[in-house]
Design a protein around this motif. Sequence first.
Motif, PDB file in Angstrom:
ATOM      1  N   GLY A 355       0.782  -1.235   0.000  1.00 41.38           N
ATOM      2  CA  GLY A 355       0.000   0.000   0.000  1.00 41.38           C
ATOM      3  C   GLY A 355       0.809   1.277   0.000  1.00 41.38           C
ATOM      4  N   LYS A 356       2.128   1.171  -0.133  1.00 41.59           N
ATOM      5  CA  LYS A 356       2.977   2.361  -0.068  1.00 41.59           C
ATOM      6  C   LYS A 356       3.408   2.868  -1.444  1.00 41.59           C
ATOM      7  CE  LYS A 356       4.755   1.322   4.559  1.00 41.59           C
ATOM      8  NZ  LYS A 356       5.952   1.120   5.412  1.00 41.59           N
ATOM      9  N   GLY A 357       2.699   2.435  -2.478  1.00 39.87           N
ATOM     10  CA  GLY A 357       3.010   2.912  -3.819  1.00 39.87           C
ATOM     11  C   GLY A 357       2.183   4.126  -4.186  1.00 39.87           C
ATOM     12  N   TYR A 358       2.210   4.486  -5.445  1.00 39.87           N
ATOM     13  CA  TYR A 358       1.454   5.652  -5.917  1.00 39.87           C
ATOM     14  C   TYR A 358       0.764   5.306  -7.234  1.00 39.87           C
ATOM     15  CZ  TYR A 358       5.455   6.599  -9.085  1.00 39.87           C
ATOM     16  OH  TYR A 358       6.446   6.517 -10.045  1.00 39.87           O
ATOM     17  N   ASP A 360      -2.428   5.951  -5.867  1.00 42.83           N
ATOM     18  CA  ASP A 360      -3.614   5.810  -5.020  1.00 42.83           C
ATOM     19  C   ASP A 360      -3.385   5.013  -3.745  1.00 42.83           C
ATOM     20  OD1 ASP A 360      -5.267   7.194  -6.895  1.00 42.83           O
ATOM     21  OD2 ASP A 360      -5.290   5.387  -8.129  1.00 42.83           O
ATOM     22  N   GLY A 361      -2.181   4.481  -3.545  1.00 38.16           N
ATOM     23  CA  GLY A 361      -1.900   3.731  -2.337  1.00 38.16           C
ATOM     24  C   GLY A 361      -2.746   2.477  -2.182  1.00 38.16           C
ATOM     25  N   LEU A 362      -3.024   1.822  -3.288  1.00 34.73           N
ATOM     26  CA  LEU A 362      -3.824   0.586  -3.239  1.00 34.73           C
ATOM     27  C   LEU A 362      -3.026  -0.518  -2.556  1.00 34.73           C
ATOM     28  CD1 LEU A 362      -5.365   0.587  -6.850  1.00 34.73           C
ATOM     29  CD2 LEU A 362      -6.312   1.570  -4.749  1.00 34.73           C
ATOM     30  N   ILE A 363      -3.755  -1.470  -1.931  1.00 29.26           N
ATOM     31  CA  ILE A 363      -3.105  -2.531  -1.160  1.00 29.26           C
ATOM     32  C   ILE A 363      -3.460  -3.906  -1.722  1.00 29.26           C
ATOM     33  CG2 ILE A 363      -2.887  -3.606   1.130  1.00 29.26           C
ATOM     34  CD1 ILE A 363      -3.664  -0.962   2.372  1.00 29.26           C
ATOM     35  N   GLY A 364      -2.468  -4.818  -1.784  1.00 29.62           N
ATOM     36  CA  GLY A 364      -2.690  -6.223  -2.105  1.00 29.62           C
ATOM     37  C   GLY A 364      -3.500  -6.426  -3.378  1.00 29.62           C
ATOM     38  N   GLU A 365      -4.520  -7.286  -3.258  1.00 30.72           N
ATOM     39  CA  GLU A 365      -5.338  -7.595  -4.433  1.00 30.72           C
ATOM     40  C   GLU A 365      -6.280  -6.463  -4.813  1.00 30.72           C
ATOM     41  OE1 GLU A 365      -7.156 -11.422  -4.375  1.00 30.72           O
ATOM     42  OE2 GLU A 365      -5.260 -12.488  -4.071  1.00 30.72           O
ATOM     43  N   GLY A 366      -6.229  -5.389  -4.048  1.00 30.47           N
ATOM     44  CA  GLY A 366      -6.951  -4.183  -4.454  1.00 30.47           C
ATOM     45  C   GLY A 366      -6.295  -3.521  -5.655  1.00 30.47           C
ATOM     46  N   ILE A 367      -5.037  -3.871  -5.885  1.00 35.94           N
ATOM     47  CA  ILE A 367      -4.337  -3.413  -7.096  1.00 35.94           C
ATOM     48  C   ILE A 367      -4.756  -4.326  -8.242  1.00 35.94           C
ATOM     49  CG2 ILE A 367      -2.074  -2.952  -8.133  1.00 35.94           C
ATOM     50  CD1 ILE A 367      -0.929  -3.057  -5.232  1.00 35.94           C
ATOM     51  N   PRO A 368      -5.177  -3.795  -9.372  1.00 34.57           N
ATOM     52  CA  PRO A 368      -5.575  -4.655 -10.497  1.00 34.57           C
ATOM     53  C   PRO A 368      -4.451  -5.622 -10.873  1.00 34.57           C
ATOM     54  CG  PRO A 368      -6.198  -2.387 -10.928  1.00 34.57           C
ATOM     55  CD  PRO A 368      -5.365  -2.370  -9.684  1.00 34.57           C
ATOM     56  N   LEU A 369      -4.824  -6.861 -11.209  1.00 37.12           N
ATOM     57  CA  LEU A 369      -3.832  -7.888 -11.527  1.00 37.12           C
ATOM     58  C   LEU A 369      -2.885  -7.443 -12.635  1.00 37.12           C
ATOM     59  CD1 LEU A 369      -2.668 -10.730 -11.264  1.00 37.12           C
ATOM     60  CD2 LEU A 369      -4.475 -11.534 -12.814  1.00 37.12           C
TER      61      LEU A 369
END
Length: 437
Positions: A355-358, A360-369
């Motif tokens: 979750g520390k990226g940019y 939007d700070g999405l975490i785990g599988e919340g990031i599109p595959l």
Amino acid sequence: MLVIQYAKLQIACLTILIYIATNYIYECRKYGRRMRDSYYDEMLELSIFTVLFDGITAVTVNLQSEVPHALNIVFHGAFLLGLETIIFFLFRYLRWITKNPKLDKGQKFIVYIPWVASIIIGILNLGNIEFRQGEITNYSMGVAVYTCFITAFIYIVASIGVFLRSWKFIDTSKRIMILTYLLVITGVCIIQSIYRESLVTSVAVTIMTLGAYITQENPAFDDLKKDHDMMVIGFADLVENRDENTGGHIKRTSEYAKVIVEELRKEGIYSNILTEDYMEYVIKAAPLHDIGKISTPDSILTKPGKLTDEEYSVMKQHAPKGGEILRNLLSGINNQTYEDIAYQVARHHHEKWNGKGYPDGLIGEGIPLCARIMAVADVFDAISQKRCYRDAMPLDKCFDIIEEGRGIDFDPYIVDAFFFIRKDVENICLSYRDEEA
């Protein structure tokens, strides 16, 4: 006149098949497609052979006093052999277009048994074929005929099974057409089995060959897709070449994305997401992941030293801006799935598993595959190639960095798949590095 009277359906089907074959050969030559690169070539040749002998037998079975019995038997044998073989080839072809794994020796033995047994039984019983008189036309019966149709039904059912099991790995636009011609083939064979005088087998063979040509094998469609892909790569390359050190970046990252999605599918990971469409669109979208850099000033993009906090904030904007650009660019192509994947790849390829990226700070599988796949490919390429601000890292060190990021920066499953195909990744890296040199 007798030929037209008894074989008019077969003549019509043969005319269609010759037309398809003529177009296919012409388009292969026009668009530079090599013949014998597809199982379809064999199917097309065999379909013409089968329909030709279907027409011949439709005539000779009604001219038994004029045609020697032995010759009639030979004609029927050729037709039956062609019919059972082309249905077997259809099964093999469907396995090929749905990218089913290759069969091992034991599986091949099981799959080939009905076809081989049918040929042997048919040849041994050709002499026992009976020619019966019907109200409209004469027709053939006997063990060889029964065996042929039983074998055809076995492989038709098997073909439908392959389709249903692998339907999500077939392009959405092609599923209905493939299902349609499979159902038509099934229906025609049922009619032929019940009403022996109908002699409609040629319709099934023709529909099968025409359906495969329309859905999969038209070289003109392939060429159109290639032109589109080249335009996309050319546009992405134009953006990347603003920095002379990243000319091969889009080629390498696209190849990395390709081998990653193929390995994930092979391992059955994220199988509910990795349809044929999804895999194709991820590979197509990969070259566009950094398209937002078109809005990044040259002074930042090509700066030889470390970026300041302000400069880094400007650099990070390439991700959301890239997503916006692709939304606008692809909104008119009427392919929402491709548009969404391209947007997600561009916007979210710098998100991190923790979750520390940019942006939007999405975490785990919340990031599109698709973005999680692109993240691994992008970071590996960034550290394995020379940049204006540093030298390339040794490959072993690059793989160590990816492994250290497992479950922190990157999806653990994707990292595992990446290491499983390490040899392929190294070959891609070295191949395109040599090209640039």
